[in-house]
Motif scaffolding. Structure first.
Motif, mmCIF file in Angstrom:
data_model
loop_
_atom_site.group_PDB
_atom_site.id
_atom_site.type_symbol
_atom_site.label_atom_id
_atom_site.label_comp_id
_atom_site.label_asym_id
_atom_site.label_seq_id
_atom_site.Cartn_x
_atom_site.Cartn_y
_atom_site.Cartn_z
ATOM 1 N N SER A 45 0.847 -1.188 0.000
ATOM 2 C CA SER A 45 0.000 0.000 0.000
ATOM 3 C C SER A 45 0.882 1.238 0.000
ATOM 4 C CB SER A 45 -0.898 0.007 1.244
ATOM 5 O OG SER A 45 -0.131 -0.163 2.410
ATOM 6 N N ALA A 46 0.477 2.257 -0.721
ATOM 7 C CA ALA A 46 1.298 3.451 -0.871
ATOM 8 C C ALA A 46 1.215 4.320 0.374
ATOM 9 C CB ALA A 46 0.834 4.241 -2.095
ATOM 10 N N TYR A 47 2.014 5.394 0.373
ATOM 11 C CA TYR A 47 2.092 6.280 1.543
ATOM 12 C C TYR A 47 0.697 6.732 1.970
ATOM 13 C CZ TYR A 47 3.508 10.272 4.435
ATOM 14 O OH TYR A 47 3.672 11.153 5.457
ATOM 15 N N GLU A 48 -0.119 7.119 1.007
ATOM 16 C CA GLU A 48 -1.448 7.638 1.335
ATOM 17 C C GLU A 48 -2.263 6.598 2.095
ATOM 18 O OE1 GLU A 48 -5.314 9.672 -0.869
ATOM 19 O OE2 GLU A 48 -3.584 8.982 -2.019
ATOM 20 N N GLU A 49 -2.126 5.318 1.726
ATOM 21 C CA GLU A 49 -2.883 4.271 2.397
ATOM 22 C C GLU A 49 -2.269 3.924 3.744
ATOM 23 O OE1 GLU A 49 -3.001 1.094 -0.358
ATOM 24 O OE2 GLU A 49 -4.200 2.157 -1.834
ATOM 25 N N VAL A 50 -0.915 3.973 3.833
ATOM 26 C CA VAL A 50 -0.249 3.655 5.095
ATOM 27 C C VAL A 50 -0.518 4.727 6.137
ATOM 28 C CG1 VAL A 50 2.004 3.360 6.195
ATOM 29 C CG2 VAL A 50 1.536 2.267 4.003
ATOM 30 N N PHE A 51 -0.386 5.991 5.741
ATOM 31 C CA PHE A 51 -0.539 7.083 6.692
ATOM 32 C C PHE A 51 -1.948 7.655 6.724
ATOM 33 C CE2 PHE A 51 3.961 6.825 6.448
ATOM 34 C CZ PHE A 51 4.451 7.351 7.621
ATOM 35 N N GLY A 52 -2.793 7.238 5.812
ATOM 36 C CA GLY A 52 -4.156 7.731 5.816
ATOM 37 C C GLY A 52 -4.349 9.035 5.079
ATOM 38 N N GLN A 53 -3.271 9.616 4.547
ATOM 39 C CA GLN A 53 -3.375 10.872 3.820
ATOM 40 C C GLN A 53 -2.112 11.072 2.988
ATOM 41 O OE1 GLN A 53 -3.532 13.994 6.724
ATOM 42 N NE2 GLN A 53 -1.614 13.405 7.679
ATOM 43 N N GLU A 54 -2.200 11.925 1.990
ATOM 44 C CA GLU A 54 -1.025 12.236 1.192
ATOM 45 C C GLU A 54 -0.061 13.088 2.015
ATOM 46 O OE1 GLU A 54 -1.733 13.945 -2.583
ATOM 47 O OE2 GLU A 54 -3.314 12.521 -3.127
ATOM 48 N N PRO A 55 1.249 12.934 1.797
ATOM 49 C CA PRO A 55 2.212 13.758 2.535
ATOM 50 C C PRO A 55 2.138 15.213 2.078
ATOM 51 C CG PRO A 55 3.341 12.449 0.881
ATOM 52 C CD PRO A 55 1.918 11.974 0.900
ATOM 53 N N GLU A 56 1.780 16.093 2.983
ATOM 54 C CA GLU A 56 1.678 17.512 2.645
ATOM 55 C C GLU A 56 3.071 18.106 2.492
ATOM 56 O OE1 GLU A 56 0.070 21.706 4.602
ATOM 57 O OE2 GLU A 56 0.127 19.847 5.763
ATOM 58 N N GLN A 57 3.286 18.812 1.400
ATOM 59 C CA GLN A 57 4.566 19.471 1.183
ATOM 60 C C GLN A 57 4.630 20.711 2.078
ATOM 61 O OE1 GLN A 57 6.779 17.804 -1.078
ATOM 62 N NE2 GLN A 57 5.107 16.400 -0.665
ATOM 63 N N ASN A 58 5.400 20.616 3.162
ATOM 64 C CA ASN A 58 5.428 21.727 4.131
ATOM 65 C C ASN A 58 6.807 22.319 4.338
ATOM 66 O OD1 ASN A 58 6.633 19.652 5.511
ATOM 67 N ND2 ASN A 58 5.114 19.520 7.141
ATOM 68 N N ALA A 59 7.765 21.975 3.474
ATOM 69 C CA ALA A 59 9.110 22.530 3.614
ATOM 70 C C ALA A 59 9.812 22.528 2.260
ATOM 71 C CB ALA A 59 9.926 21.750 4.638
ATOM 72 N N LEU A 60 10.815 23.387 2.123
ATOM 73 C CA LEU A 60 11.629 23.471 0.921
ATOM 74 C C LEU A 60 13.093 23.311 1.293
ATOM 75 C CD1 LEU A 60 10.018 26.657 -0.699
ATOM 76 C CD2 LEU A 60 9.491 24.281 -1.268
#
Length: 256
Positions: A188-203
């Motif tokens: 299962s992909a990240y979204e399924e493992v963590f329950g949500q897509e990883p939000e891009q919050n840093a550069l």
């Protein structure tokens, strides 16, 4: 003859002298070795492992704000490279230990290699960040008592079980690196493992010149940018905290 006579006649004094001089020499070697080993950590971490110059925090930028940020970074002459990532503080757990760590989620291994050098400490072989596991830093692996192939628990916004794919050389704080397409046993992909897509919050940003104060001011002034931290400032902070080592070294030498 007098020297040999004294050595064998006063053996207690002889061995006390040997032990005293040997102990003092050992203390001096330890003092200088302690300082060199600790101070070299800064060079390894910030000159060889880290290749980015600044981290910018994102404050939920809108589409228009994101376009403005990316346009500035793409066109500015002081920016040589940049990428977005998801970062959060998590608690890494195993049966042996629990430790706080920073979770870094990037697009793929090739993207991370441009900003962080993942490698083994003992052989300096490169470490590839796979889509089927996480790469954790060496000290964290020692504390958790895990090896590649073992699983750990990450407790952050969600509580999930991840597989350790490899261990990388690292000296400052604890890190867990993953890709957006991270896959665990169930595929299962990240979204399924963590329950949500990883939000891009840093550069992560690499500068093209030494003096980027103008760029820093322009970035901070943009809507959607919440913070900007220069790695040089972080290095200076750690360096200041390590200056106390000099006092310990001086004390050991004086005692010797």
């Amino acid at each position: 003859k007098i020297t040999l006579r004294n050595l064998f006649r006063y053996q207690k004094r002889f061995w006390m002298t040997v032990a005293g001089i040997g102990g003092c020499a050992a203390l001096i070697v330890t003092a200088f070795g302690l300082r060199d080993s600790i101070m070299s950590i800064m060079e390894l971490q910030y000159n060889e492992i880290y290749h980015y110059d600044a981290i910018a925090g994102l404050d939920h930028p809108t589409g228009e704000q994101w376009d403005e940020i990316s346009a500035l970074l793409d066109s500015h002459p002081l920016v040589s490279d940049w990428t977005s990532e998801h970062t959060e503080t998590v608690t890494a757990e195993s049966d042996a230990y629990t430790a706080d760590a920073s979770l870094e989620v990037v697009a793929d291994s090739e993207t991370l290699e441009r900003f962080v050098d993942l490698r083994h400490r003992t052989d300096s072989d490169p470490v590839t960040l796979p889509d089927s596991g996480a790469v954790i830093t060496e000290k964290l692996a020692q504390l958790l008592d895990v090896e590649p192939g073992d699983t750990i628990i990450l407790d952050g916004d969600s509580r999930v079980e991840v597989q350790v794919a490899d261990i990388t050389e690292h000296y400052i704080q604890h890190y867990v690196y993953m890709t957006d397409d991270y896959v665990y046993l169930s595929e299962s992909a990240y979204e399924e493992v963590f329950g949500q897509e990883p939000e891009q919050n840093a550069l992560l940003i690499r500068y093209a010149g030494d003096d980027a104060s103008e760029l820093d001011q322009e970035l901070v002034a943009l809507d959607g940018i919440s913070s900007l931290t220069r790695t040089e400032d972080t290095r200076r902070t750690f360096g200041t905290s390590l200056e106390s080592v000099d006092y310990a070294v001086a004390l050991i030498i004086v005692c010797a």
